[in-house]
Design a protein around this motif. Sequence first.
Motif, PDB file in Angstrom:
ATOM      1  N   GLU A  13       0.825  -1.175  -0.174  1.00  0.00           N
ATOM      2  CA  GLU A  13       0.060   0.018   0.122  1.00  0.00           C
ATOM      3  C   GLU A  13       0.828   1.347  -0.052  1.00  0.00           C
ATOM      4  OE1 GLU A  13       0.144  -1.646   4.073  1.00  0.00           O
ATOM      5  OE2 GLU A  13      -0.440  -2.664   2.153  1.00  0.00           O
ATOM      6  N   ASP A  14       2.353   1.186   0.415  1.00  0.00           N
ATOM      7  CA  ASP A  14       2.845   2.385   0.484  1.00  0.00           C
ATOM      8  C   ASP A  14       3.674   2.726  -1.005  1.00  0.00           C
ATOM      9  OD1 ASP A  14       1.935   3.141   3.044  1.00  0.00           O
ATOM     10  OD2 ASP A  14       3.299   1.766   3.988  1.00  0.00           O
ATOM     11  N   LEU A  15       3.530   1.674  -1.721  1.00  0.00           N
ATOM     12  CA  LEU A  15       4.410   1.952  -3.119  1.00  0.00           C
ATOM     13  C   LEU A  15       3.804   2.955  -3.918  1.00  0.00           C
ATOM     14  CD1 LEU A  15       4.634  -1.779  -4.160  1.00  0.00           C
ATOM     15  CD2 LEU A  15       6.326  -0.532  -2.963  1.00  0.00           C
ATOM     16  N   THR A  16       4.799   3.465  -4.776  1.00  0.00           N
ATOM     17  CA  THR A  16       4.252   4.346  -5.747  1.00  0.00           C
ATOM     18  C   THR A  16       3.182   3.675  -6.489  1.00  0.00           C
ATOM     19  OG1 THR A  16       4.864   5.798  -7.697  1.00  0.00           O
ATOM     20  CG2 THR A  16       5.871   3.624  -7.506  1.00  0.00           C
ATOM     21  N   GLU A  17       2.210   4.741  -6.821  1.00  0.00           N
ATOM     22  CA  GLU A  17       0.824   4.308  -7.203  1.00  0.00           C
ATOM     23  C   GLU A  17       0.846   3.324  -8.461  1.00  0.00           C
ATOM     24  OE1 GLU A  17      -1.898   7.073  -8.782  1.00  0.00           O
ATOM     25  OE2 GLU A  17      -0.458   8.743  -8.827  1.00  0.00           O
ATOM     26  N   HIS A  18       1.916   3.855  -9.410  1.00  0.00           N
ATOM     27  CA  HIS A  18       1.969   3.153 -10.677  1.00  0.00           C
ATOM     28  C   HIS A  18       2.295   1.432 -10.433  1.00  0.00           C
ATOM     29  CE1 HIS A  18       1.014   6.774 -12.454  1.00  0.00           C
ATOM     30  NE2 HIS A  18       2.280   7.177 -12.361  1.00  0.00           N
ATOM     31  N   LEU A  19       3.066   1.293  -9.327  1.00  0.00           N
ATOM     32  CA  LEU A  19       3.569  -0.214  -8.947  1.00  0.00           C
ATOM     33  C   LEU A  19       2.368  -0.646  -8.074  1.00  0.00           C
ATOM     34  CD1 LEU A  19       7.133   0.409  -8.122  1.00  0.00           C
ATOM     35  CD2 LEU A  19       6.356  -0.311 -10.310  1.00  0.00           C
ATOM     36  N   ARG A  20       2.033  -0.054  -7.206  1.00  0.00           N
ATOM     37  CA  ARG A  20       0.960  -0.640  -6.337  1.00  0.00           C
ATOM     38  C   ARG A  20      -0.261  -1.073  -6.937  1.00  0.00           C
ATOM     39  NH1 ARG A  20      -0.723   4.364  -3.685  1.00  0.00           N
ATOM     40  NH2 ARG A  20      -2.524   4.469  -5.293  1.00  0.00           N
TER      41      ARG A  20
END
Length: 204
Positions: A13-20
């Motif tokens: 959940e804390d990853l950058t949105e493009h990876l998350r």
Amino acid sequence: MTAAKRAPQPGAEDLTEHLRDRWSVSVFDPSHELADEEIRLLLEAARWAPSAGNSQPWSFLVVPRGSAGHQTFVSHLSRGNSGWVPRASAVFVAIAQVGVGPDGNGPKWSDYSHYDLGQAAAHLTVQAASLGLSSHQFAGFDHDAVAAAFGVPDWWKVMTGIAVGRHGDPSQVDPRDAEREERERVRRPLEEIAYADKWGTPWS
């Protein structure tokens, strides 16, 4: 359904949105087309990926839906991929240089060409996400037939396809393809992939 609703299990959940929010879309909008500028940006992202000694041992076949190349490529898809891949706006066929050509040129660090191509492919898919596009990497096609059809030299190896496009409506496709959209996203826990002190000892 949107990619945002497919966020992965706890831990990402804390990853950058493009990876998350990344997931392998199997339902593409068959009416969506990639603009030439979007294709260029995707290729630029791949071009600027890191590589051993800056050898850049990668190439891509660009086959937008509706092109002659696309018609050729989809004819070599595996049975399982023949339903959903043709709906993507374009496919980028990822190819690694694995040997020296007749001119004597080749990757100085050829042992890393597959690794480097993987980074270039990852960069392409992250750039696609930044453009609001979805992607799905796959290997289910006749690699040798594609290499022959497109005249890929022997010192290059066809590796994978990267389908890119806009997410479509699952209700408009074959139920078997739509089912892919519902599969739970899971990954092995960190203690099984990250070790410290010695192999098998979890990092944390």
